[in-house]
Design a protein around this motif. Structure first.
Motif, PDB file in Angstrom:
ATOM      1  N   MET A   1       0.849  -1.171   0.000  1.00  8.44           N
ATOM      2  CA  MET A   1       0.000   0.000   0.000  1.00  8.44           C
ATOM      3  C   MET A   1       0.895   1.235   0.000  1.00  8.44           C
ATOM      4  N   ALA A   2       0.603   2.177  -0.872  1.00  9.33           N
ATOM      5  CA  ALA A   2       1.373   3.414  -0.932  1.00  9.33           C
ATOM      6  C   ALA A   2       1.009   4.284   0.267  1.00  9.33           C
ATOM      7  N   ASP A   3       1.959   5.103   0.673  1.00 11.61           N
ATOM      8  CA  ASP A   3       1.737   5.996   1.803  1.00 11.61           C
ATOM      9  C   ASP A   3       0.523   6.896   1.574  1.00 11.61           C
ATOM     10  N   ASP A   4       0.306   7.294   0.326  1.00 13.08           N
ATOM     11  CA  ASP A   4      -0.828   8.163  -0.006  1.00 13.08           C
ATOM     12  C   ASP A   4      -2.165   7.476   0.231  1.00 13.08           C
ATOM     13  N   ASP A   5      -2.177   6.148   0.241  1.00 14.48           N
ATOM     14  CA  ASP A   5      -3.412   5.401   0.447  1.00 14.48           C
ATOM     15  C   ASP A   5      -3.811   5.334   1.924  1.00 14.48           C
ATOM     16  N   LEU A   6      -2.937   5.763   2.801  1.00 15.76           N
ATOM     17  CA  LEU A   6      -3.211   5.705   4.233  1.00 15.76           C
ATOM     18  C   LEU A   6      -3.980   6.952   4.667  1.00 15.76           C
ATOM     19  N   THR A   7      -5.222   7.016   4.279  1.00 18.71           N
ATOM     20  CA  THR A   7      -6.057   8.160   4.613  1.00 18.71           C
ATOM     21  C   THR A   7      -6.742   7.924   5.947  1.00 18.71           C
ATOM     22  N   VAL A   8      -6.480   8.814   6.877  1.00 22.53           N
ATOM     23  CA  VAL A   8      -7.105   8.729   8.195  1.00 22.53           C
ATOM     24  C   VAL A   8      -8.343   9.619   8.193  1.00 22.53           C
ATOM     25  N   THR A   9      -9.458   9.036   8.606  1.00 21.86           N
ATOM     26  CA  THR A   9     -10.694   9.811   8.715  1.00 21.86           C
ATOM     27  C   THR A   9     -11.169   9.794  10.165  1.00 21.86           C
ATOM     28  N   MET A  10     -11.842  10.858  10.542  1.00 19.02           N
ATOM     29  CA  MET A  10     -12.412  10.935  11.887  1.00 19.02           C
ATOM     30  C   MET A  10     -13.877  10.517  11.792  1.00 19.02           C
ATOM     31  N   ASN A  11     -14.217   9.433  12.462  1.00 21.79           N
ATOM     32  CA  ASN A  11     -15.586   8.922  12.460  1.00 21.79           C
ATOM     33  C   ASN A  11     -16.235   9.346  13.776  1.00 21.79           C
ATOM     34  N   THR A  12     -17.039  10.410  13.709  1.00 20.83           N
ATOM     35  CA  THR A  12     -17.641  10.944  14.931  1.00 20.83           C
ATOM     36  C   THR A  12     -18.743  10.044  15.487  1.00 20.83           C
ATOM     37  N   GLU A  13     -19.293   9.170  14.656  1.00 21.51           N
ATOM     38  CA  GLU A  13     -20.330   8.246  15.140  1.00 21.51           C
ATOM     39  C   GLU A  13     -19.751   7.167  16.044  1.00 21.51           C
ATOM     40  N   THR A  14     -18.561   6.661  15.680  1.00 22.77           N
ATOM     41  CA  THR A  14     -17.939   5.595  16.459  1.00 22.77           C
ATOM     42  C   THR A  14     -16.874   6.118  17.426  1.00 22.77           C
ATOM     43  N   HIS A  15     -16.587   7.426  17.359  1.00 21.34           N
ATOM     44  CA  HIS A  15     -15.546   8.046  18.185  1.00 21.34           C
ATOM     45  C   HIS A  15     -14.192   7.391  17.915  1.00 21.34           C
ATOM     46  N   ARG A  16     -13.861   7.313  16.614  1.00 28.61           N
ATOM     47  CA  ARG A  16     -12.597   6.696  16.218  1.00 28.61           C
ATOM     48  C   ARG A  16     -11.978   7.461  15.051  1.00 28.61           C
ATOM     49  N   PHE A  17     -10.649   7.487  15.034  1.00 29.64           N
ATOM     50  CA  PHE A  17      -9.902   7.872  13.851  1.00 29.64           C
ATOM     51  C   PHE A  17      -9.634   6.555  13.146  1.00 29.64           C
ATOM     52  N   GLU A  18      -9.892   6.490  11.830  1.00 31.51           N
ATOM     53  CA  GLU A  18      -9.858   5.207  11.128  1.00 31.51           C
ATOM     54  C   GLU A  18      -9.065   5.252   9.828  1.00 31.51           C
ATOM     55  N   VAL A  19      -8.512   4.086   9.480  1.00 28.23           N
ATOM     56  CA  VAL A  19      -7.911   3.833   8.173  1.00 28.23           C
ATOM     57  C   VAL A  19      -8.524   2.530   7.694  1.00 28.23           C
ATOM     58  N   LYS A  20      -9.055   2.518   6.472  1.00 24.11           N
ATOM     59  CA  LYS A  20      -9.697   1.318   5.938  1.00 24.11           C
ATOM     60  C   LYS A  20      -8.850   0.698   4.840  1.00 24.11           C
ATOM     61  N   LEU A  21      -8.838  -0.626   4.808  1.00 25.24           N
ATOM     62  CA  LEU A  21      -8.185  -1.395   3.750  1.00 25.24           C
ATOM     63  C   LEU A  21      -9.101  -2.569   3.457  1.00 25.24           C
ATOM     64  N   GLY A  22      -9.849  -2.476   2.366  1.00 21.39           N
ATOM     65  CA  GLY A  22     -10.837  -3.506   2.061  1.00 21.39           C
ATOM     66  C   GLY A  22     -11.855  -3.574   3.181  1.00 21.39           C
ATOM     67  N   ALA A  23     -12.042  -4.777   3.721  1.00 22.92           N
ATOM     68  CA  ALA A  23     -13.006  -4.974   4.805  1.00 22.92           C
ATOM     69  C   ALA A  23     -12.403  -4.689   6.181  1.00 22.92           C
ATOM     70  N   GLU A  24     -11.109  -4.446   6.238  1.00 22.32           N
ATOM     71  CA  GLU A  24     -10.409  -4.226   7.507  1.00 22.32           C
ATOM     72  C   GLU A  24     -10.370  -2.738   7.870  1.00 22.32           C
ATOM     73  N   THR A  25     -10.424  -2.464   9.168  1.00 25.71           N
ATOM     74  CA  THR A  25     -10.323  -1.088   9.655  1.00 25.71           C
ATOM     75  C   THR A  25      -9.359  -1.041  10.832  1.00 25.71           C
ATOM     76  N   ALA A  26      -8.368  -0.174  10.708  1.00 26.52           N
ATOM     77  CA  ALA A  26      -7.479   0.126  11.831  1.00 26.52           C
ATOM     78  C   ALA A  26      -8.047   1.387  12.472  1.00 26.52           C
ATOM     79  N   PHE A  27      -7.974   1.477  13.801  1.00 26.73           N
ATOM     80  CA  PHE A  27      -8.568   2.652  14.434  1.00 26.73           C
ATOM     81  C   PHE A  27      -7.917   3.001  15.763  1.00 26.73           C
ATOM     82  N   ALA A  28      -8.095   4.271  16.107  1.00 28.20           N
ATOM     83  CA  ALA A  28      -7.718   4.798  17.421  1.00 28.20           C
ATOM     84  C   ALA A  28      -8.977   5.399  18.013  1.00 28.20           C
ATOM     85  N   GLU A  29      -9.437   4.820  19.115  1.00 25.16           N
ATOM     86  CA  GLU A  29     -10.626   5.344  19.786  1.00 25.16           C
ATOM     87  C   GLU A  29     -10.283   6.651  20.490  1.00 25.16           C
TER      88      GLU A  29
END
Length: 104
Positions: free
Chosen positions: A1-29
């Motif tokens: 995965m290229a560095d540019d593909d590592l888009t972090v989004t703030m999900n205010t519904e789940t109270h998490r910062f997230e990065v998605k890759l296919g069906a997987e999600t990395a997150f910081a609550e």
């Protein structure tokens, strides 16, 4: 995965910062309380291993805290270790939690 593909989004519904890759999600609550943002838990699935995802999550989370003038409470061990290694970030940490950041 290229560095540019590592888009972090703030999900205010789940109270998490997230990065998605296919069906997987990395997150910081996160937990917002007044002028403080706490980071209690970070999860990075094996699919993200070795790609710097956890670091990107921390960077985006701390950038949000700084932009919004929030004190940071790094209760997650990864957040704490990341900040402890970078003295310039210590000023973001809530004064009550700075003692444990001192580097030998």
């Amino acid at each position: 995965m290229a560095d540019d593909d590592l888009t972090v989004t703030m999900n205010t519904e789940t109270h998490r910062f997230e990065v998605k890759l296919g069906a997987e999600t990395a997150f910081a609550e996160y937990e917002l309380k007044g002028d403080t943002i706490a980071f209690p838990h970070t999860v990075v699935p094996d699919a993200f291993a070795g790609q710097g995802v956890a670091g990107r999550l921390v960077q985006a989370s701390l950038a949000y805290a700084k932009e919004n003038k929030l004190w940071v409470k790094p209760t997650c061990s990864f957040f704490h270790a990341y900040i402890a290694k970078r003295p310039k970030l210590h000023e973001l940490v809530h004064p009550d939690m700075r003692e444990g950041l001192a580097t030998p």
